[in-house]
Design a protein around this motif. Sequence first.
Motif, mmCIF file in Angstrom:
data_model
loop_
_atom_site.group_PDB
_atom_site.id
_atom_site.type_symbol
_atom_site.label_atom_id
_atom_site.label_comp_id
_atom_site.label_asym_id
_atom_site.label_seq_id
_atom_site.Cartn_x
_atom_site.Cartn_y
_atom_site.Cartn_z
ATOM 1 N N ASN A 103 -40.738 -7.480 -26.703
ATOM 2 C CA ASN A 103 -40.986 -6.172 -26.068
ATOM 3 C C ASN A 103 -40.835 -6.252 -24.551
ATOM 4 O O ASN A 103 -40.361 -5.299 -23.920
ATOM 5 C CB ASN A 103 -42.358 -5.631 -26.454
ATOM 6 N N GLU A 159 -35.282 -4.586 -33.429
ATOM 7 C CA GLU A 159 -34.169 -3.652 -33.225
ATOM 8 C C GLU A 159 -34.732 -2.368 -32.641
ATOM 9 O O GLU A 159 -35.532 -1.695 -33.288
ATOM 10 C CB GLU A 159 -33.447 -3.376 -34.538
ATOM 11 N N ASN A 160 -34.307 -2.051 -31.420
ATOM 12 C CA ASN A 160 -34.773 -0.843 -30.738
ATOM 13 C C ASN A 160 -36.289 -0.693 -30.755
ATOM 14 O O ASN A 160 -36.830 0.381 -31.017
ATOM 15 C CB ASN A 160 -34.109 0.404 -31.328
ATOM 16 N N GLY A 161 -36.994 -1.798 -30.511
ATOM 17 C CA GLY A 161 -38.443 -1.747 -30.393
ATOM 18 C C GLY A 161 -39.216 -1.897 -31.684
ATOM 19 O O GLY A 161 -40.439 -1.919 -31.656
ATOM 20 N N SER A 162 -38.515 -1.988 -32.829
ATOM 21 C CA SER A 162 -39.210 -2.142 -34.105
ATOM 22 C C SER A 162 -38.853 -3.482 -34.742
ATOM 23 O O SER A 162 -37.697 -3.914 -34.709
ATOM 24 C CB SER A 162 -38.801 -1.033 -35.082
ATOM 25 N N LYS A 177 -26.774 0.800 -22.313
ATOM 26 C CA LYS A 177 -26.566 1.908 -23.245
ATOM 27 C C LYS A 177 -26.395 1.331 -24.644
ATOM 28 O O LYS A 177 -25.826 0.274 -24.828
ATOM 29 C CB LYS A 177 -25.311 2.696 -22.868
ATOM 30 N N HIS A 207 -34.560 -1.700 -20.728
ATOM 31 C CA HIS A 207 -34.600 -0.259 -20.991
ATOM 32 C C HIS A 207 -34.030 0.524 -19.802
ATOM 33 O O HIS A 207 -34.420 0.330 -18.658
ATOM 34 C CB HIS A 207 -36.038 0.191 -21.275
ATOM 35 N N LEU A 215 -37.145 -6.114 -23.946
ATOM 36 C CA LEU A 215 -36.650 -4.750 -24.157
ATOM 37 C C LEU A 215 -37.069 -3.824 -23.018
ATOM 38 O O LEU A 215 -36.277 -2.993 -22.563
ATOM 39 C CB LEU A 215 -37.147 -4.206 -25.501
ATOM 40 N N GLN A 261 -27.861 0.415 -28.718
ATOM 41 C CA GLN A 261 -28.994 -0.218 -29.398
ATOM 42 C C GLN A 261 -29.296 -1.575 -28.772
ATOM 43 O O GLN A 261 -28.390 -2.342 -28.456
ATOM 44 C CB GLN A 261 -28.660 -0.396 -30.887
ATOM 45 N N LEU A 262 -30.560 -1.883 -28.633
ATOM 46 C CA LEU A 262 -30.996 -3.175 -28.114
ATOM 47 C C LEU A 262 -31.653 -3.978 -29.238
ATOM 48 O O LEU A 262 -32.621 -3.523 -29.846
ATOM 49 C CB LEU A 262 -32.000 -2.994 -26.972
ATOM 50 N N ASN A 263 -31.114 -5.149 -29.493
ATOM 51 C CA ASN A 263 -31.675 -6.045 -30.500
ATOM 52 C C ASN A 263 -32.088 -7.344 -29.814
ATOM 53 O O ASN A 263 -31.379 -7.842 -28.937
ATOM 54 C CB ASN A 263 -30.652 -6.367 -31.587
#
Length: 156
Positions: A116, A30-33, A127, A123, A119, A129-131
């Motif tokens: 990653n 989720e958003n890079g994490s 617009k 990026h 994502l 959140q990216l999951n």
Amino acid sequence: MDKLLELARKSSEDAEVFHYGSSNGSLSIENGSVSEIGGSLQDGYALRIIKNRVLGTSYSNNLVNRKAVVEGALTSLIGKVKVGYGFPAPSKIKKAEFYDRKAEDVTYSDLFRTGNDILSCLHGKVKGQLNVYLGFRRDSKRIINSQGLDCSSRSS
């Protein structure tokens, strides 16, 4: 499996052993994490016997005590499930393969790297959140019986 079949044949007219094995893993980003990591292993064996035209079955997730698996199938004969068939002999059936050997080497690090990459590609183009959810699965099946059948398949 072969030893279980051999043991079952001693106390039945016909016997069949089925194995199913599966392993899978998943990773959510989720958003890079990393937000979730999961995985599971499954392994199971089923035994079917025919004795006096009655079907007996049992199941185990390991073959440590093969005798207990056979005894379970013999005990299930009490249900008196009559059958008018035997187990199939080998035949020539074209085998469809759904397995990619590369699946054996997939790791959680590979999933994270791929996530990653996805994502990074998105990026600035999306617009909000990216999951990303990624996973792998490997399955194997094998059936052997007293008629000489020995079939196996894998999928990934």
